[in-house]
Scaffold this motif. Structure first.
Motif, PDB file in Angstrom:
ATOM      1  N   LEU A   1      58.165  49.496  44.093  1.00 62.76           N
ATOM      2  CA  LEU A   1      56.796  49.873  44.734  1.00 62.76           C
ATOM      3  C   LEU A   1      56.681  49.527  46.261  1.00 62.76           C
ATOM      4  O   LEU A   1      56.192  50.393  46.863  1.00 62.76           O
ATOM      5  CB  LEU A   1      55.552  49.031  44.024  1.00 62.76           C
ATOM      6  N   MET A   2      57.204  48.455  46.603  1.00 65.89           N
ATOM      7  CA  MET A   2      57.131  48.313  48.079  1.00 65.89           C
ATOM      8  C   MET A   2      58.016  49.099  48.791  1.00 65.89           C
ATOM      9  O   MET A   2      57.807  49.676  49.983  1.00 65.89           O
ATOM     10  CB  MET A   2      57.862  46.703  48.545  1.00 65.89           C
ATOM     11  N   THR A   3      59.219  49.607  48.293  1.00 64.11           N
ATOM     12  CA  THR A   3      59.994  50.644  49.185  1.00 64.11           C
ATOM     13  C   THR A   3      59.476  51.977  48.967  1.00 64.11           C
ATOM     14  O   THR A   3      59.486  52.626  50.181  1.00 64.11           O
ATOM     15  CB  THR A   3      61.541  50.899  48.257  1.00 64.11           C
ATOM     16  N   LEU A   4      58.803  52.253  48.121  1.00 68.07           N
ATOM     17  CA  LEU A   4      57.935  53.775  47.840  1.00 68.07           C
ATOM     18  C   LEU A   4      57.003  53.571  48.994  1.00 68.07           C
ATOM     19  O   LEU A   4      56.833  54.550  49.855  1.00 68.07           O
ATOM     20  CB  LEU A   4      57.529  53.692  46.534  1.00 68.07           C
ATOM     21  N   LEU A   5      56.247  52.351  49.145  1.00 71.39           N
ATOM     22  CA  LEU A   5      55.217  52.396  50.297  1.00 71.39           C
ATOM     23  C   LEU A   5      56.029  52.364  51.812  1.00 71.39           C
ATOM     24  O   LEU A   5      55.299  53.025  52.575  1.00 71.39           O
ATOM     25  CB  LEU A   5      54.426  50.924  50.114  1.00 71.39           C
ATOM     26  N   ASP A   6      56.923  51.471  51.842  1.00 71.12           N
ATOM     27  CA  ASP A   6      57.537  51.531  53.194  1.00 71.12           C
ATOM     28  C   ASP A   6      58.201  52.889  53.523  1.00 71.12           C
ATOM     29  O   ASP A   6      57.881  53.138  54.685  1.00 71.12           O
ATOM     30  CB  ASP A   6      58.659  50.467  53.005  1.00 71.12           C
ATOM     31  N   VAL A   7      58.755  53.626  52.796  1.00 66.72           N
ATOM     32  CA  VAL A   7      59.336  54.779  52.916  1.00 66.72           C
ATOM     33  C   VAL A   7      57.944  55.896  53.315  1.00 66.72           C
ATOM     34  O   VAL A   7      58.309  56.578  54.245  1.00 66.72           O
ATOM     35  CB  VAL A   7      60.298  55.347  51.952  1.00 66.72           C
ATOM     36  N   ALA A   8      57.118  55.830  52.586  1.00 66.53           N
ATOM     37  CA  ALA A   8      55.944  56.944  52.677  1.00 66.53           C
ATOM     38  C   ALA A   8      55.345  56.339  54.059  1.00 66.53           C
ATOM     39  O   ALA A   8      54.956  57.312  54.793  1.00 66.53           O
ATOM     40  CB  ALA A   8      55.075  56.699  51.476  1.00 66.53           C
ATOM     41  N   MET A   9      55.050  55.212  54.412  1.00 64.42           N
ATOM     42  CA  MET A   9      54.424  54.850  55.715  1.00 64.42           C
ATOM     43  C   MET A   9      55.270  55.084  56.621  1.00 64.42           C
ATOM     44  O   MET A   9      54.866  55.470  57.680  1.00 64.42           O
ATOM     45  CB  MET A   9      54.073  53.615  55.675  1.00 64.42           C
ATOM     46  N   ALA A  10      56.593  55.043  56.901  1.00 66.57           N
ATOM     47  CA  ALA A  10      57.455  55.355  57.766  1.00 66.57           C
ATOM     48  C   ALA A  10      57.639  56.700  58.131  1.00 66.57           C
ATOM     49  O   ALA A  10      57.616  57.091  59.231  1.00 66.57           O
ATOM     50  CB  ALA A  10      59.107  54.682  57.572  1.00 66.57           C
ATOM     51  N   HIS A  11      57.611  57.497  57.075  1.00 72.11           N
ATOM     52  CA  HIS A  11      57.461  59.097  57.252  1.00 72.11           C
ATOM     53  C   HIS A  11      56.290  59.472  58.010  1.00 72.11           C
ATOM     54  O   HIS A  11      56.271  60.228  58.765  1.00 72.11           O
ATOM     55  CB  HIS A  11      58.021  59.741  56.043  1.00 72.11           C
ATOM     56  N   ALA A  12      55.077  58.871  57.652  1.00 72.03           N
ATOM     57  CA  ALA A  12      53.819  58.989  58.185  1.00 72.03           C
ATOM     58  C   ALA A  12      53.930  58.692  59.701  1.00 72.03           C
ATOM     59  O   ALA A  12      53.563  59.712  60.640  1.00 72.03           O
ATOM     60  CB  ALA A  12      52.724  58.356  57.416  1.00 72.03           C
TER      61      ALA A  12
ATOM     62  N   GLU B   1      55.078  58.760  36.509  1.00 76.45           N
ATOM     63  CA  GLU B   1      55.253  59.332  37.839  1.00 76.45           C
ATOM     64  C   GLU B   1      54.570  58.654  38.745  1.00 76.45           C
ATOM     65  O   GLU B   1      53.226  58.513  38.548  1.00 76.45           O
ATOM     66  CB  GLU B   1      55.142  60.834  37.646  1.00 76.45           C
ATOM     67  N   LEU B   2      54.967  57.975  39.923  1.00 76.76           N
ATOM     68  CA  LEU B   2      54.302  57.349  41.006  1.00 76.76           C
ATOM     69  C   LEU B   2      54.165  58.458  42.074  1.00 76.76           C
ATOM     70  O   LEU B   2      55.169  59.122  42.380  1.00 76.76           O
ATOM     71  CB  LEU B   2      54.827  56.246  41.057  1.00 76.76           C
ATOM     72  N   ARG B   3      52.931  58.275  42.705  1.00 75.53           N
ATOM     73  CA  ARG B   3      52.834  58.984  43.909  1.00 75.53           C
ATOM     74  C   ARG B   3      52.418  57.975  44.922  1.00 75.53           C
ATOM     75  O   ARG B   3      51.472  57.245  44.801  1.00 75.53           O
ATOM     76  CB  ARG B   3      51.732  59.924  43.700  1.00 75.53           C
ATOM     77  N   ALA B   4      53.244  57.927  46.058  1.00 73.80           N
ATOM     78  CA  ALA B   4      52.749  57.170  47.265  1.00 73.80           C
ATOM     79  C   ALA B   4      52.281  58.175  48.384  1.00 73.80           C
ATOM     80  O   ALA B   4      52.893  59.002  48.851  1.00 73.80           O
ATOM     81  CB  ALA B   4      53.984  56.390  47.489  1.00 73.80           C
ATOM     82  N   LEU B   5      51.138  57.699  49.064  1.00 71.78           N
ATOM     83  CA  LEU B   5      50.613  58.376  50.382  1.00 71.78           C
ATOM     84  C   LEU B   5      50.735  57.160  51.535  1.00 71.78           C
ATOM     85  O   LEU B   5      50.226  56.161  51.285  1.00 71.78           O
ATOM     86  CB  LEU B   5      49.255  58.746  49.950  1.00 71.78           C
ATOM     87  N   GLY B   6      51.195  57.811  52.273  1.00 69.80           N
ATOM     88  CA  GLY B   6      51.348  56.990  53.605  1.00 69.80           C
ATOM     89  C   GLY B   6      50.459  57.585  54.620  1.00 69.80           C
ATOM     90  O   GLY B   6      50.460  58.812  54.930  1.00 69.80           O
ATOM     91  N   LYS B   7      49.712  56.891  55.429  1.00 63.69           N
ATOM     92  CA  LYS B   7      48.966  57.359  56.585  1.00 63.69           C
ATOM     93  C   LYS B   7      49.342  56.489  57.752  1.00 63.69           C
ATOM     94  O   LYS B   7      49.029  55.206  57.835  1.00 63.69           O
ATOM     95  CB  LYS B   7      47.493  57.322  56.139  1.00 63.69           C
ATOM     96  N   LEU B   8      49.439  57.228  58.975  1.00 62.42           N
ATOM     97  CA  LEU B   8      49.422  56.497  60.272  1.00 62.42           C
ATOM     98  C   LEU B   8      47.996  56.539  60.612  1.00 62.42           C
ATOM     99  O   LEU B   8      47.281  57.194  60.743  1.00 62.42           O
ATOM    100  CB  LEU B   8      50.310  57.551  61.324  1.00 62.42           C
ATOM    101  N   LEU B   9      47.619  54.968  61.061  1.00 64.40           N
ATOM    102  CA  LEU B   9      46.285  54.859  61.527  1.00 64.40           C
ATOM    103  C   LEU B   9      46.133  54.620  63.027  1.00 64.40           C
ATOM    104  O   LEU B   9      44.996  54.972  63.512  1.00 64.40           O
ATOM    105  CB  LEU B   9      45.948  53.374  60.907  1.00 64.40           C
ATOM    106  N   HIS B  10      47.235  54.249  63.638  1.00 64.12           N
ATOM    107  CA  HIS B  10      47.222  54.103  65.163  1.00 64.12           C
ATOM    108  C   HIS B  10      48.710  54.169  65.665  1.00 64.12           C
ATOM    109  O   HIS B  10      49.647  53.315  64.863  1.00 64.12           O
ATOM    110  CB  HIS B  10      46.507  52.924  65.866  1.00 64.12           C
TER     111      HIS B  10
END
Length: 155
Positions: free
Chosen positions: A53-64, A95-104
């Motif tokens: 889960l942490m890797t999924l979050l990290d990669v989604a946010m990095a790509h955002a 199936e897990l879905r991760a959404l990453g978002k750039l805040l600033h």
């Protein structure tokens, strides 16, 4: 998962490929990744391991964070994680879905948030993270390591 909606990752990340993560959208400060959990992703409770889960979050946010440079050659600079805080709400299954978002962002830093949803649409985990934009990374003996972009392997 629909093969049509899958995108190629802009960089070669062996660990992410080993985990079977798929990129489904990228642009305008956002990214979506998915993974269909297999036995190797599970913990002793037979649900998604927190590290997955942490890797999924990290990669989604990095790509955002990188998505704002999508139209630059090679998608601009890479990013490295400076810090990350993760909260786990419920077990991840199916199936897990991760959404990453750039805040600033600034010239050198990106501040992001991400969420992982289970196949039932329920929030499983949430994270915030800070990334640093880098053109290269100093490695052992101060040698410079460049970002392994997908188009680099073609030539």
């Amino acid at each position: 998962m629909s093969e049509k909606s899958k995108l190629s990752f802009p960089v070669h990340i062996p660990f992410v490929e080993q985990l079977g993560f798929e990129l489904h959208s990228l642009g305008d400060g956002q990214a979506e990744l998915r993974v269909d959990l297999k036995e190797g992703h599970l913990n002793s409770w037979e649900v998604a391991h927190g590290g997955v889960l942490m890797t999924l979050l990290d990669v989604a946010m990095a790509h955002a964070a990188r998505s704002v440079h999508k139209h630059q050659p090679g998608m601009g600079p890479g990013v490295v994680t400076i810090e990350m805080k993760t909260s786990f709400m419920r077990p991840g299954e199916g199936e897990l879905r991760a959404l990453g978002k750039l805040l600033h962002r600034s010239t050198t830093m990106a501040f992001c948030e991400g969420s992982v949803f289970g196949e039932d649409g329920q929030l499983c985990a949430h994270a915030t993270a800070t990334f640093k934009y880098l053109k290269a990374l100093p490695g052992r003996a101060r040698s410079v390591k460049t970002l392994q972009r997908q188009d680099d392997s073609a030539g």
